[in-house]
Design a protein around this motif. Structure first.
Motif: not given
Length: 72
Positions: A8-15, A23-29, A42-50, A55-56
């Motif tokens: 995961c580019y956001i939280c680093g979780t491998e899945f 991502c099963p941890y932070c739900d980033w697509s 922002r991309d159309p798939e996620n509700t917020m920017s990287v 930060r979230q």
């Protein structure tokens, strides 16, 4: 065929998964193009920017504002 492992580019979780899997941890697509995006883009798939998503997660919440699960 062996499933792909992505980080995961956001939280680093491998899945196991690939592009468009959540991502099963932070739900980033995972889009596979996060590294090409500007931090506040922002991309159309996620509700917020990287940047907003990182930060979230740092505040203990997933991208929907729910508490993060315990990491296993």
């Amino acid at each position: 065929m062996k499933p792909n492992k992505v980080k995961c580019y956001i939280c680093g979780t491998e899945f196991e998964g690939g592009d468009w899997d959540h991502c099963p941890y932070c739900d980033w697509s995972h889009t596979g193009i996060e590294h090409l995006m500007e931090p506040n883009e922002r991309d159309p798939e996620n509700t917020m920017s990287v940047e907003e998503a990182k930060r979230q997660v740092a505040s203990g919440k997933n991208i929907w504002g729910d508490p993060l699960p315990e990491k296993r």
